[in-house]
Design an enzyme around this catalytic site. Sequence first.
Site, PDB file in Angstrom:
ATOM      1  N   HIS B  56     126.617  40.894 112.009  1.00  0.00           N
ATOM      2  CA  HIS B  56     127.591  39.875 111.614  1.00  0.00           C
ATOM      3  C   HIS B  56     128.229  40.201 110.267  1.00  0.00           C
ATOM      4  O   HIS B  56     128.834  39.339 109.639  1.00  0.00           O
ATOM      5  CB  HIS B  56     126.924  38.500 111.511  1.00  0.00           C
ATOM      6  CG  HIS B  56     126.203  38.068 112.730  1.00  0.00           C
ATOM      7  ND1 HIS B  56     126.830  37.940 113.949  1.00  0.00           N
ATOM      8  CD2 HIS B  56     124.895  37.748 112.943  1.00  0.00           C
ATOM      9  CE1 HIS B  56     125.940  37.535 114.856  1.00  0.00           C
ATOM     10  NE2 HIS B  56     124.760  37.420 114.274  1.00  0.00           N
ATOM     11  N   HIS B 219     127.052  35.998 119.132  1.00  0.00           N
ATOM     12  CA  HIS B 219     126.271  37.062 119.754  1.00  0.00           C
ATOM     13  C   HIS B 219     126.815  37.338 121.150  1.00  0.00           C
ATOM     14  O   HIS B 219     126.141  37.917 121.988  1.00  0.00           O
ATOM     15  CB  HIS B 219     124.795  36.664 119.868  1.00  0.00           C
ATOM     16  CG  HIS B 219     124.207  36.158 118.605  1.00  0.00           C
ATOM     17  ND1 HIS B 219     124.217  34.829 118.278  1.00  0.00           N
ATOM     18  CD2 HIS B 219     123.635  36.818 117.567  1.00  0.00           C
ATOM     19  CE1 HIS B 219     123.650  34.683 117.085  1.00  0.00           C
ATOM     20  NE2 HIS B 219     123.292  35.865 116.633  1.00  0.00           N
TER      21      HIS B 219
END
Lengths: 333, 333
Positions: B56, B219
């Site tokens: 991320h 995700h």
Amino acid sequence: MKKLINAVENVLSESLDGFAAAHADIVTLGDERKFVQRRSLKKGKVALVSGGGSGHEPLHAGFVGHGMLDAACPGQVFTSPTPDQMVAAAQAVDTGGGVLFIVKNYEGDVMNFAMGAEMAADMGVAKVATVITDDDVAVEKSTYSIGRRGVAGTMIVERLVGAAAEQGRDLAALESYGKDVNARTRSMGVALTSCTVPAAGKPTFTLGEDEMEMGVGIHGEPGRRRVKLAEADAIAAEMMGAILDDLAPKAGQQVLLLVNGFGGTPAMELYLMCNAARRILAGRKLLAARCLVGSYVTSLEMAGCSLTVSLVEDADLALWDQPVHTAALRWGM
Amino acid sequence: MKKLINAVENVLSESLDGFAAAHADIVTLGDERKFVQRRSLKKGKVALVSGGGSGHEPLHAGFVGHGMLDAACPGQVFTSPTPDQMVAAAQAVDTGGGVLFIVKNYEGDVMNFAMGAEMAADMGVAKVATVITDDDVAVEKSTYSIGRRGVAGTMIVERLVGAAAEQGRDLAALESYGKDVNARTRSMGVALTSCTVPAAGKPTFTLGEDEMEMGVGIHGEPGRRRVKLAEADAIAAEMMGAILDDLAPKAGQQVLLLVNGFGGTPAMELYLMCNAARRILAGRKLLAARCLVGSYVTSLEMAGCSLTVSLVEDADLALWDQPVHTAALRWGM
């Protein structure tokens, strides 16, 4: 074509409107969106103007602000801006010190900025000098260029000359310094995927599932060769080898390292490439005095990256560290 | 799988080494790479610690530094860090003021940070409080979460609470403020492509050439529905509609707008989405007091973006504007 856009013909204008609104503290948009300019100009300072085809964001508009550019002229995607844009930008940002054009070495850009400079001089708009960047070691001649291409090293020229301009250096000195920085700067890139120009609607080129384009240009132009996908260390070794063989620095030399993503590359991979490149520098007894990692000179959503090395002295580093306040590069203020 | 990596098992460690080297003026890497910490700590200040699965970036390590986090614990890609990482980080950065954990609402993260907090308390390492972020309006329950997911709004919590911590507020006040900011923050995302976790070697999910995942998680978790690709304005309208219906702000309310790229989205498209989102805010008579556009909370190379809106008052904006000095967010110093 999967893109977050509305009508293809409005991509640039809607994006510029969003950019100007998001960074209204730093920039304003010129009439007819011909250029993006710095909100507050400094009387008598040499004005730096760059530009080129869009699709390389944040280059150039993202580098308009204190310590870098005074204006940027955006063309359509991968298409040079027109000379009237450069004239309008020069007119808007010249405050008496003259204007320095910083131009990436592509035929269209070089021609249009030269025409813009001539028109600006003829019209008495501004005295103009030009620095052309050609930092790409991959190829000596390319689809859109005679001689080497101007790529990510352009932002290093914009930054260092921009910092020098804030200190009050005159036009001739900045032109000379810009050419000097360009001559000490080399880059090379690799593409893992193509990009898609919105108006074209299909990928600029195609690569097999296990292929990469070594030495790719920032418009997806061919590089040195198309090869099998390799490990990051091998890719970094080839790119750094080409750059350092060309620059031929002495052991102990300080360098500025730029690890630049092309738009579709995760930060994790860029930092991993940074790690690989730094190990190569250390192996050659070169000191990475500053290291910049991010997607700064992009090719839309292309996956891949470029490495750029500039040979720098303490005086360059002192300029690098001066305050900068742009949408994409900001420190010290 | 096309990635700039060496061996899959070394992606995280090599990337962290590159990150720590590139930003050695701001951060250091903890023993066994358990955490990234701020180079200079402030005696008595409450320490902010976050973390989560990698992939991320720049979240969270890119937000370690003055005005944001004191430490970040990176797990493997899309995998929670382990409690011993949080304990080690808390031990390293607590200077007597206690430690605030900022945790995205995923079962693994919530459990491991809770165990870390308990262990830290039992061992007498530090007094710990926790703020859990759950800003994603897309779904009420997801693959890895009970309740809403914590997504891009997490960085707004980290920034505002980080600025408040610099001002010397105590642990209870910061915990309360963090929960308050989270409660005023909502996000929603859209994916145009999947991402590929290096260890998996194949895309997390598949989307047809003309499909997008509306309400996607960071995700690649499923969102609200898989639909035909739409124009940017329609996408922005659906996301902003969901966010604003949930926040139900009054006309005249000031908001902070974050247009966040997922990793594979060109800046041009993000600014175009910013433009679309701002028009929607204006239509609802809401004022975009600050606007941040960039790839800050990513899903590797996923194409797409999220929009985040935080309801803010003048006091929040004053904190937002305070100096911040991290790898990914920097101004005022």
